[in-house]
Design a protein around this motif. Structure first.
Motif, PDB file in Angstrom:
ATOM      1  N   VAL A   1      -4.359   9.676   2.782  1.00 41.34           N
ATOM      2  CA  VAL A   1      -4.748   9.188   1.451  1.00 41.34           C
ATOM      3  C   VAL A   1      -3.828   8.039   1.045  1.00 41.34           C
ATOM      4  O   VAL A   1      -2.631   8.069   1.320  1.00 41.34           O
ATOM      5  CB  VAL A   1      -4.653  10.339   0.427  1.00 41.34           C
ATOM      6  CG1 VAL A   1      -4.791   9.825  -0.999  1.00 41.34           C
ATOM      7  CG2 VAL A   1      -5.702  11.405   0.727  1.00 41.34           C
ATOM      8  N   ALA A   2      -4.389   7.030   0.391  1.00 38.65           N
ATOM      9  CA  ALA A   2      -3.581   5.869   0.003  1.00 38.65           C
ATOM     10  C   ALA A   2      -4.180   5.175  -1.209  1.00 38.65           C
ATOM     11  O   ALA A   2      -5.341   5.407  -1.560  1.00 38.65           O
ATOM     12  CB  ALA A   2      -3.500   4.878   1.152  1.00 38.65           C
ATOM     13  N   TYR A   3      -3.373   4.362  -1.835  1.00 37.18           N
ATOM     14  CA  TYR A   3      -3.858   3.472  -2.886  1.00 37.18           C
ATOM     15  C   TYR A   3      -3.111   2.151  -2.768  1.00 37.18           C
ATOM     16  O   TYR A   3      -2.029   2.081  -2.194  1.00 37.18           O
ATOM     17  CB  TYR A   3      -3.655   4.090  -4.281  1.00 37.18           C
ATOM     18  CG  TYR A   3      -2.210   4.244  -4.686  1.00 37.18           C
ATOM     19  CD1 TYR A   3      -1.450   5.311  -4.237  1.00 37.18           C
ATOM     20  CD2 TYR A   3      -1.579   3.294  -5.498  1.00 37.18           C
ATOM     21  CE1 TYR A   3      -0.112   5.442  -4.580  1.00 37.18           C
ATOM     22  CE2 TYR A   3      -0.238   3.425  -5.844  1.00 37.18           C
ATOM     23  CZ  TYR A   3       0.483   4.498  -5.385  1.00 37.18           C
ATOM     24  OH  TYR A   3       1.805   4.618  -5.707  1.00 37.18           O
ATOM     25  N   HIS A   4      -3.719   1.098  -3.312  1.00 35.98           N
ATOM     26  CA  HIS A   4      -3.055  -0.198  -3.360  1.00 35.98           C
ATOM     27  C   HIS A   4      -1.992  -0.156  -4.454  1.00 35.98           C
ATOM     28  O   HIS A   4      -2.256   0.332  -5.559  1.00 35.98           O
ATOM     29  CB  HIS A   4      -4.048  -1.307  -3.679  1.00 35.98           C
ATOM     30  CG  HIS A   4      -5.223  -1.356  -2.764  1.00 35.98           C
ATOM     31  ND1 HIS A   4      -5.106  -1.652  -1.429  1.00 35.98           N
ATOM     32  CD2 HIS A   4      -6.539  -1.137  -2.983  1.00 35.98           C
ATOM     33  CE1 HIS A   4      -6.314  -1.616  -0.873  1.00 35.98           C
ATOM     34  NE2 HIS A   4      -7.197  -1.304  -1.793  1.00 35.98           N
TER      35      HIS A   4
ATOM     36  N   PHE B   1       0.983   5.344   0.492  1.00 34.68           N
ATOM     37  CA  PHE B   1       0.233   6.498   1.006  1.00 34.68           C
ATOM     38  C   PHE B   1       0.701   7.776   0.315  1.00 34.68           C
ATOM     39  O   PHE B   1       1.652   7.774  -0.484  1.00 34.68           O
ATOM     40  CB  PHE B   1       0.416   6.594   2.526  1.00 34.68           C
ATOM     41  CG  PHE B   1      -0.376   5.570   3.282  1.00 34.68           C
ATOM     42  CD1 PHE B   1      -1.606   5.886   3.838  1.00 34.68           C
ATOM     43  CD2 PHE B   1       0.102   4.260   3.427  1.00 34.68           C
ATOM     44  CE1 PHE B   1      -2.346   4.932   4.527  1.00 34.68           C
ATOM     45  CE2 PHE B   1      -0.637   3.304   4.106  1.00 34.68           C
ATOM     46  CZ  PHE B   1      -1.859   3.643   4.659  1.00 34.68           C
TER      47      PHE B   1
ATOM     48  N   THR C   1       0.848  -1.182   0.000  1.00 32.76           N
ATOM     49  CA  THR C   1       0.000   0.000   0.000  1.00 32.76           C
ATOM     50  C   THR C   1       0.884   1.231   0.000  1.00 32.76           C
ATOM     51  O   THR C   1       1.831   1.306   0.775  1.00 32.76           O
ATOM     52  CB  THR C   1      -0.877   0.028   1.267  1.00 32.76           C
ATOM     53  OG1 THR C   1      -1.638  -1.171   1.319  1.00 32.76           O
ATOM     54  CG2 THR C   1      -1.817   1.225   1.262  1.00 32.76           C
TER      55      THR C   1
END
Lengths: 438, 438
Positions: B167-170, B138, B136
């Motif tokens: 805020v994050a994304y895979h 951030f 993940t």
């Protein structure tokens, strides 16, 4: 992919349940699963036939199927990955052997050996069939994307890149579960209309009806897979419920979906092989007039899997009333703008390495018509107009106790009809314990 | 986390190289790695000390360190995961044993036993230390986010949610590689100023300087980790280069970064434990006046790791000239708006299950000043103003042959200074073979 005798519509099995019109698992299907006998025991690889599961390793060991060292080792695992990584020729040869073994013409000692390794589906627990390294979810339905864009008030609801490449994001692999696992309603940060943000259980729970592909053989990092060979890397397919908490997603989303989806994703337990699905192809929806031509590295024909996919809802009250549920959706991957070969070629076009067992989701399979919407958000205009259910209940979003299940069938004139089994999951109430902690 | 004798600044090792001021690996550090002797052999878990690696399993087997069944099994693996999953007390006890074994006061048979299991770092190949299930990334630097937002012409360069949640994304786990692995310049869809889209090698290659944390013990799906206990799930840290192809990313990005980053991500080989880093904490940058208070489930203090992190660039010409490279950046995680405890608590706040070995990236560690920018995009205003290098070269974006390396040190009055080792990777030319295929 070449069609052969395993696809022959005239083929029948010595197992009566495999010859019933309504079965998902006639002898033309032969999907794989991982199962455990309900009475205990270890996980094993199985092949679905009628209402039975053939224990693959046991069948090999008994000599019911001719053995080979690679196949023996793969069949003895408790996930399908090693089987999925086998050479395509070896996989095809296994399909022929299974087809011959279960064919009505097989009798005597062979049939007896096979019969000794059948487990009734009702006595088996189906497990997550594949060790999933990375899970990627695409967004390939223009209908779904446009409707979502409009709910968000976007001037241009379809992103500019939509017809240039299959839009995608990385999903969360750890929280993927098999059908029958229920999802606890997640807590999250939710922004109200006045701009206040609270930490609370989601009030906008939704399902998303997807088709998903498992990668068979992977590719080396730095080397892309040509579109013409992308199909060779697709081992098989399952149904997928991309559970979503839309209110969490709306507030958090800067770099794509995160906690709005990562609490759980549910897949059907059967992996229907690409080879079994080879006969069932149809043309994709035409692209809008004036859309730029697809760049050569993704120009891979305009056909995709032709399936009827359904989403059903059974509320708690329906369960109490003994009603099996109500069908909400009837759609088809032909409604999508990209096929899985294009998704896989795009995914590797930058040299990204796919590994055996990686999962590619199609995105919500929505079509043009009102009864082909693949999620509640579309059906209720993002909660604005509640669904009227036949028993008098209404739903703007999913409630605790609501159970959603998906089915899909492939059919084509001159071929048998084969199915996917079910992808089923229920919404459980949010953890109360979190209330105090927040 | 409690400080103890292993953090004592007065501690010295019987290994001279561990007592040099400039070493990253004094006896107060004791980071873990997975290594292989350059002359061949299998992968093994090692502990860094000075310019040597202690073979952990061999040291245990010889009796140099007191054994325990859990520790023995974990130390015999070829990844750190089992070690990272051990009880925190057992991990802390191992640190004390290692510290005692390598301490100047250890002599006689014990010291001899340990010395027999040291491998010089220069004779070892360092491997990816951890099996990473999910990765993940951030986005926690307001400076980085604001500058990017401005380049994109956003009215409001900082997303509304930025100070409400991390805020994050895979990210993509399969393409993570260890320091020393070079990245092939990726091909991708790139949109020119006139709106034409071509499939071509990226012309906007960038590095991103990040700090990353490895999850030790995971959490059960459906149960979140309270902010007050989040630190217990953070096993250790490494440096990470989130290689980026900005032109690919700009065009594709609808649901977050995908092919613009998934071709390769590089991590440093040493996992510096949270326990080793316990003394080095500092206050995070204050939030802008008027920012809403952090919601209680993420309110976890305002401290984070206090490190000096540097990014260096060595071009091909510099290598030819025998120049070690030029420092581009000097920054600190204190410039970030969220700490790793908050990232982990947020990540699990919806019930998402983290697993041992999962990797959490901080996002680009950029600060306010011009020399604290963690990527080229910021330094060159997205390619608009080229960097002037001391040898007369210029760079709008990275060129083939450019090698980027990161370093980081933790220091605090009254404590030893410890380091992270290097995260190093080079840009290789795009595959020529793709040209014909496109």
């Amino acid at each position: 992919m070449q069609l052969n005798e395993t696809h022959d519509v005239g083929k029948r099995s010595w197992l009566d349940s495999a010859n019933q019109a309504e079965t998902d698992f006639p002898i033309q299907n032969l999907p794989f699963c991982v199962f455990r006998r309900a009475c205990g025991g270890t996980a094993a690889i199985g092949v679905g036939i009628g209402d039975q599961i053939l224990d693959l390793a046991a069948a090999l060991e008994s000599g019911a199927i001719p053995r080979s060292p690679g196949l023996d080792a793969a069949a003895a695992q408790t996930r399908l990955n090693a089987l999925m990584a086998l050479d395509r020729g070896e996989q095809s040869s296994l399909r022929k052997k299974l087809s011959a073994l279960l064919d009505a013409s097989c009798d005597g000692a062979q049939r007896e050996r096979a019969a000794g390794h059948l487990v009734p589906m009702r006595d088996a627990e189906l497990l997550l069939p594949v060790e999933i390294g990375d899970y990627t979810d695409f967004l390939t339905s223009a209908w779904h994307t446009e409707r979502h864009g409009r709910f968000k008030g976007l001037q241009d609801p379809l992103p500019k890149a939509f017809f240039s490449l299959p839009v995608a994001y990385h999903g969360r692999a750890s929280s993927i579960r098999v059908s029958g696992t229920h999802a606890t309603r997640p807590w999250g940060q939710i922004r109200d209309a006045q701009g206040g943000v609270r930490f609370a259980p989601s009030e906008a729970m939704d399902f998303e009806l997807e088709l998903a592909a498992f990668v068979g053989q992977g590719n080396q990092q730095g080397r892309r897979v040509e579109i013409g060979r992308a199909g060779e890397h697709l081992f098989g397919y399952c149904l997928m419920n991309d559970w979503s908490a839309k209110d969490i997603q709306w507030w958090e989303q800067v770099l794509g979906p995160f906690l709005g989806k990562s609490f759980m994703t549910v897949v059907s337990p059967w992996v229907v092989t690409a080879e079994a699905l080879a006969p069932y192809r149809g043309r994709m929806d035409p692209r809008p007039a004036g859309t730029a031509a697809i760049l050569p590295h993704l120009a891979g024909g305009n056909e995709t899997l032709d399936l009827v996919m359904e989403a059903w809802l059974q509320t708690s009250r329906m369960r109490g009333e003994g009603t099996p549920g109500v069908r909400l959706t009837r759609t088809n991957p032909r409604n999508l703008s990209w096929n899985f070969e294009q998704m896989l070629a795009h995914h590797t076009s930058n040299g990204c390495n796919l590994r055996t067992g990686d999962l590619l989701g199609s995105g919500t399979v929505s079509g043009a018509s009102d009864d082909a919407m693949g999620c509640m958000t579309e059906m209720t205009s993002a909660g604005a107009s509640a669904l009227q259910l036949p028993n008098g209940e209404t739903r703007s979003w999913l409630q605790d106790g609501d159970e959603v299940f998906f089915r899909a069938r492939a059919a084509r004139e001159g071929f048998a009809s084969i199915g996917f089994g079910e992808c089923r999951s229920r919404i459980l109430p949010a953890n109360a314990g979190d209330s105090a902690a927040s």
